[in-house]
Design an enzyme around this catalytic site. Structure first.
Site, PDB file in Angstrom:
ATOM      1  N   LYS A  49       0.840  -1.208   0.000  1.00 44.22           N
ATOM      2  CA  LYS A  49       0.000   0.000   0.000  1.00 44.22           C
ATOM      3  C   LYS A  49       0.871   1.253   0.000  1.00 44.22           C
ATOM      4  O   LYS A  49       0.595   2.212  -0.721  1.00 44.22           O
ATOM      5  CB  LYS A  49      -0.959  -0.032   1.206  1.00 44.22           C
ATOM      6  CG  LYS A  49      -2.036  -1.097   1.060  1.00 44.22           C
ATOM      7  CD  LYS A  49      -2.817  -1.389   2.335  1.00 44.22           C
ATOM      8  CE  LYS A  49      -3.782  -2.552   2.121  1.00 44.22           C
ATOM      9  NZ  LYS A  49      -4.498  -2.988   3.336  1.00 44.22           N
ATOM     10  N   GLN A  93      -5.011  -1.739   9.534  1.00 39.54           N
ATOM     11  CA  GLN A  93      -4.861  -3.051   8.904  1.00 39.54           C
ATOM     12  C   GLN A  93      -5.451  -4.146   9.785  1.00 39.54           C
ATOM     13  O   GLN A  93      -5.185  -4.213  10.979  1.00 39.54           O
ATOM     14  CB  GLN A  93      -3.373  -3.329   8.616  1.00 39.54           C
ATOM     15  CG  GLN A  93      -3.098  -4.589   7.834  1.00 39.54           C
ATOM     16  CD  GLN A  93      -3.627  -4.557   6.404  1.00 39.54           C
ATOM     17  OE1 GLN A  93      -3.692  -3.520   5.770  1.00 39.54           O
ATOM     18  NE2 GLN A  93      -4.021  -5.706   5.899  1.00 39.54           N
ATOM     19  N   ASP A 116     -11.311   2.515   3.966  1.00 44.31           N
ATOM     20  CA  ASP A 116     -11.518   1.066   3.956  1.00 44.31           C
ATOM     21  C   ASP A 116     -12.995   0.711   3.778  1.00 44.31           C
ATOM     22  O   ASP A 116     -13.331  -0.422   3.430  1.00 44.31           O
ATOM     23  CB  ASP A 116     -11.067   0.486   5.308  1.00 44.31           C
ATOM     24  CG  ASP A 116      -9.895  -0.448   5.169  1.00 44.31           C
ATOM     25  OD1 ASP A 116      -9.664  -0.978   4.077  1.00 44.31           O
ATOM     26  OD2 ASP A 116      -9.200  -0.652   6.184  1.00 44.31           O
TER      27      ASP A 116
HETATM   28  N1  GUN Z   1      -6.943  -7.168   5.823  1.00 47.35           N
HETATM   29  C1  GUN Z   1      -7.299  -7.897   4.738  1.00 47.35           C
HETATM   30  N2  GUN Z   1      -7.922  -7.104   3.837  1.00 47.35           N
HETATM   31  C2  GUN Z   1      -7.965  -5.875   4.365  1.00 47.35           C
HETATM   32  C3  GUN Z   1      -8.482  -4.630   3.901  1.00 47.35           C
HETATM   33  O1  GUN Z   1      -9.052  -4.480   2.820  1.00 47.35           O
HETATM   34  N3  GUN Z   1      -8.318  -3.580   4.745  1.00 47.35           N
HETATM   35  C4  GUN Z   1      -7.719  -3.701   5.948  1.00 47.35           C
HETATM   36  N4  GUN Z   1      -7.624  -2.617   6.716  1.00 47.35           N
HETATM   37  N5  GUN Z   1      -7.230  -4.836   6.399  1.00 47.35           N
HETATM   38  C5  GUN Z   1      -7.356  -5.912   5.603  1.00 47.35           C
END
Ligand code: GUN
Length: 295
Positions: A49, A93, A116
């Site tokens: 990211k 996350q 998100d």
């Molecule tokens: N863990 C797995 N997929 C995601 C996501 O799309 N966002 C976040 N914050 N954590 C994740």
């Protein structure tokens, strides 16, 4: 069979966003990435990211609290980011350590910065078909993959495997929406579903998001179906340098032989998720700039 190439489609979206961000004068969009503890998968996702943000010209601020952080301390950290005018998007996350209530954390993120799309308000806006919110990145990425691969859900039977807050529920709502590209007839299956293969065999579009390696076998898929594999499973493999290989929720080799289109793992839904996160961050920036001007 056509392979739906998530890398190629995500690269196109990233190029579009890069041009859009380059045209922004002054402060660039800023994304705060919060990663608690040292989960290996989370480390690699957050790195990806960060790297994509840099490529687009989005500033990222990575915050790495220790696994021992309390819920109250994490709330305080989020409150500070919510109040910080220099931060447009916030991502915490998942997964979080067991002592922290993940849903409460998602709710704590300001709906205006919730790139998100896990906050109650933004999930609600998906149900209400209100475009002012943020759609969770993985389901948004799936809709974009389908649209850019020429798959129209109108009149199709869409079967979703999995009812998670992050993928299953929002993708079911999106496929159901009354708008171009959607208008699907949706069935959501889960661990208590009876006679699962009989249902999946009716799917024109099958979306697997259950986190079980190669769970969907050829007998469960109608010939000519479109198969979207959301699973990212690490399966031990001593022949690999990492000691594991990545596999989806679909037994790719046999299912691919009989379906019309399929996403590979890796290189399908995964790259799209990151591209949509960036798209949401740029959207958050624009909305905040508009609000600051009193618009
Ligand atoms: N863990 C797995 N997929 C995601 C996501 O799309 N966002 C976040 N914050 N954590 C994740």
């Amino acid at each position: 069979m056509d392979l739906i190439d998530g890398n190629q489609i995500a690269t196109a979206i990233i190029a579009e966003l890069k041009a859009e961000v380059a045209a922004i004068g002054g402060r660039k969009p800023c994304l705060a990435l919060v990663r608690v503890g040292e989960d290996p998968a989370s480390i690699s996702y957050v790195k990806k990211k960060e790297k994509t943000a840099a490529e687009i010209g989005v500033t990222s601020r990575v915050i790495l609290p220790p696994v021992s952080i309390t819920q109250a301390e994490l709330f305080k950290l989020i409150d500070d980011l919510n109040a910080d005018a220099a931060v447009d998007g916030i991502l915490v996350q998942s997964p979080l350590p067991k002592h922290i209530d993940e849903v409460k954390v998602f709710r704590r993120v300001s709906p205006d910065k919730d790139v998100d799309g896990f906050n109650t308000i933004n999930l609600g806006k998906v149900a209400q078909e209100d475009d002012t919110g943020f759609v969770a990145c993985t389901p948004a990425g799936i809709m974009e993959l389908l649209a850019r691969s020429g798959v129209d859900l109108k009149g199709k039977h869409v079967v979703v495997l999995g009812r998670s807050l992050i993928v299953g529920k929002p993708i079911a709502l999106l496929a159901l929406q009354k708008r171009a590209g959607a208008n699907g007839t949706v069935t959501v299956c889960h661990s208590a579903t009876a006679n699962l293969p009989a249902i999946t065999r009716q799917a024109d579009v099958l979306i697997a998001a259950i986190g079980r390696p190669e769970f969907v076998t050829a007998e469960m898929v109608k010939p000519g179906a479109v198969v979207i594999d959301v699973g990212v499973n690490r399966v031990p493999d001593p022949s690999k340098k990492t000691g594991y290989r990545l596999t989806g929720d679909v037994a790719f080799a046999t299912v691919a032989r009989q379906c019309a289109k399929i996403t590979p793992v890796p290189g399908g839904v995964g790259p799209m998720t990151v591209a949509m996160l960036m798209k949401n961050t740029v959207k958050a920036f624009r909305m905040q700039a508009l609000a600051a001007r009193g618009g």
